[in-house]
Design a protein around this motif. Structure first.
Motif, PDB file in Angstrom:
ATOM      1  N   GLU A  28      42.432   7.116  13.200  1.00  0.00           N
ATOM      2  CA  GLU A  28      41.006   6.931  13.419  1.00  0.00           C
ATOM      3  C   GLU A  28      40.704   7.155  14.887  1.00  0.00           C
ATOM      4  O   GLU A  28      41.618   7.423  15.672  1.00  0.00           O
ATOM      5  CB  GLU A  28      40.559   5.538  12.980  1.00  0.00           C
ATOM      6  CG  GLU A  28      41.178   4.398  13.735  1.00  0.00           C
ATOM      7  CD  GLU A  28      40.766   3.044  13.175  1.00  0.00           C
ATOM      8  OE1 GLU A  28      40.281   2.980  12.033  1.00  0.00           O
ATOM      9  OE2 GLU A  28      40.933   2.049  13.888  1.00  0.00           O
ATOM     10  N   ASN A  68      31.949   9.765   4.321  1.00  0.00           N
ATOM     11  CA  ASN A  68      33.355   9.395   4.495  1.00  0.00           C
ATOM     12  C   ASN A  68      33.625   8.439   5.648  1.00  0.00           C
ATOM     13  O   ASN A  68      34.397   8.735   6.546  1.00  0.00           O
ATOM     14  CB  ASN A  68      34.215  10.647   4.633  1.00  0.00           C
ATOM     15  CG  ASN A  68      34.149  11.500   3.402  1.00  0.00           C
ATOM     16  OD1 ASN A  68      34.233  10.999   2.293  1.00  0.00           O
ATOM     17  ND2 ASN A  68      33.951  12.788   3.584  1.00  0.00           N
ATOM     18  N   TYR A  69      32.984   7.270   5.624  1.00  0.00           N
ATOM     19  CA  TYR A  69      33.257   6.204   6.587  1.00  0.00           C
ATOM     20  C   TYR A  69      33.145   6.719   8.028  1.00  0.00           C
ATOM     21  O   TYR A  69      34.129   6.760   8.769  1.00  0.00           O
ATOM     22  CB  TYR A  69      34.645   5.637   6.317  1.00  0.00           C
ATOM     23  CG  TYR A  69      34.824   4.207   6.771  1.00  0.00           C
ATOM     24  CD1 TYR A  69      34.274   3.159   6.060  1.00  0.00           C
ATOM     25  CD2 TYR A  69      35.559   3.919   7.907  1.00  0.00           C
ATOM     26  CE1 TYR A  69      34.454   1.849   6.467  1.00  0.00           C
ATOM     27  CE2 TYR A  69      35.738   2.606   8.321  1.00  0.00           C
ATOM     28  CZ  TYR A  69      35.181   1.583   7.600  1.00  0.00           C
ATOM     29  OH  TYR A  69      35.356   0.288   8.000  1.00  0.00           O
ATOM     30  N   ILE A  71      32.920   6.347  11.343  1.00  0.00           N
ATOM     31  CA  ILE A  71      32.989   5.530  12.552  1.00  0.00           C
ATOM     32  C   ILE A  71      33.683   6.320  13.657  1.00  0.00           C
ATOM     33  O   ILE A  71      34.292   7.352  13.419  1.00  0.00           O
ATOM     34  CB  ILE A  71      33.710   4.190  12.306  1.00  0.00           C
ATOM     35  CG1 ILE A  71      35.174   4.418  11.946  1.00  0.00           C
ATOM     36  CG2 ILE A  71      33.007   3.383  11.228  1.00  0.00           C
ATOM     37  CD1 ILE A  71      36.012   3.154  12.012  1.00  0.00           C
ATOM     38  N   ASP A 108      26.450   9.826   6.895  1.00  0.00           N
ATOM     39  CA  ASP A 108      27.018   8.649   6.231  1.00  0.00           C
ATOM     40  C   ASP A 108      28.188   9.079   5.347  1.00  0.00           C
ATOM     41  O   ASP A 108      28.586   8.388   4.435  1.00  0.00           O
ATOM     42  CB  ASP A 108      25.971   7.903   5.413  1.00  0.00           C
ATOM     43  CG  ASP A 108      25.408   8.722   4.271  1.00  0.00           C
ATOM     44  OD1 ASP A 108      25.721   9.924   4.165  1.00  0.00           O
ATOM     45  OD2 ASP A 108      24.639   8.164   3.471  1.00  0.00           O
ATOM     46  N   ALA A 117      40.799   3.779   7.263  1.00  0.00           N
ATOM     47  CA  ALA A 117      40.285   3.012   6.132  1.00  0.00           C
ATOM     48  C   ALA A 117      39.474   3.896   5.180  1.00  0.00           C
ATOM     49  O   ALA A 117      39.310   3.556   4.020  1.00  0.00           O
ATOM     50  CB  ALA A 117      39.423   1.851   6.620  1.00  0.00           C
ATOM     51  N   GLY A 118      38.959   4.998   5.691  1.00  0.00           N
ATOM     52  CA  GLY A 118      38.237   5.946   4.853  1.00  0.00           C
ATOM     53  C   GLY A 118      39.222   6.966   4.310  1.00  0.00           C
ATOM     54  O   GLY A 118      40.368   6.664   4.017  1.00  0.00           O
ATOM     55  N   SER A 119      38.799   8.201   4.229  1.00  0.00           N
ATOM     56  CA  SER A 119      39.702   9.230   3.710  1.00  0.00           C
ATOM     57  C   SER A 119      40.166  10.193   4.790  1.00  0.00           C
ATOM     58  O   SER A 119      40.578  11.303   4.503  1.00  0.00           O
ATOM     59  CB  SER A 119      39.017   9.989   2.570  1.00  0.00           C
ATOM     60  OG  SER A 119      37.792  10.521   3.017  1.00  0.00           O
ATOM     61  N   GLY A 178      35.826   9.480  11.680  1.00  0.00           N
ATOM     62  CA  GLY A 178      36.625   9.040  10.553  1.00  0.00           C
ATOM     63  C   GLY A 178      37.484   7.847  10.856  1.00  0.00           C
ATOM     64  O   GLY A 178      37.535   7.356  11.968  1.00  0.00           O
ATOM     65  N   SER A 179      38.166   7.406   9.832  1.00  0.00           N
ATOM     66  CA  SER A 179      38.970   6.205   9.937  1.00  0.00           C
ATOM     67  C   SER A 179      40.114   6.246   8.947  1.00  0.00           C
ATOM     68  O   SER A 179      40.018   6.870   7.901  1.00  0.00           O
ATOM     69  CB  SER A 179      38.108   4.983   9.645  1.00  0.00           C
ATOM     70  OG  SER A 179      38.896   3.819   9.572  1.00  0.00           O
TER      71      SER A 179
END
Length: 138
Positions: free
Chosen positions: A78, A24-25, A27, A22, A47-49, A44-45
């Motif tokens: 992403e 750092n975002y 996906i 779970d 939208a995350g880091s 990752g994404s």
């Protein structure tokens, strides 16, 4: 959260094995074998880091508990996919605005590195959104 489900047949039934990460975002996960024979997951994404990579435990399919390295390998993309070809590693990712029908600018961008531990550098040959690369040599 990224989870793990297993089955002995592609058509199932599938069994929930719980959370993989779970951090750092997480996906758009992608799993592949490294040159060292270990299994890696990247996720990752934008939208995350950014994009992260971690060693997986080959028995459990979850994050390794013996190798706790978490590599932050890219930002601004992403849906990461990493492949090796000719001694170089290529990271492909998506960037731009998605899910807006004809106003979408989503495109795939490549990055490359000679070694998995070195910094990845974004190339300047990314395809312009909505246009195909030229095949005429121009």
């Amino acid at each position: 959260m990224t989870g793990l489900a297993t089955a002995t047949d592609i058509e199932g039934p599938w069994s929930d094995q719980g959370m993989v990460t779970d951090v750092n975002y997480p996906i758009d996960p992608n799993v592949d074998w490294g040159p060292d024979g270990r299994l890696y997951i990247c996720w990752g994404s934008w939208a995350g880091s950014g994009i992260y990579i971690h060693v997986l435990d080959q028995t459990t399919g979850k994050l390794s508990t013996t190798d706790n390295n978490l590599w932050h390998i890219a930002v601004g993309i992403e849906n990461p996919t990493i492949i090796r070809n000719g001694g170089c590693y290529y990271l492909f990712g998506s960037k731009g605005l998605c899910c807006s029908r004809t106003n979408s600018t989503y495109c795939t961008v490549p990055t490359t590195t000679a070694r998995p531990s070195s910094s990845l550098t974004t190339t300047t040959t990314a395809t312009t959104p909505g246009r195909r690369p030229s095949t005429s040599g121009r």
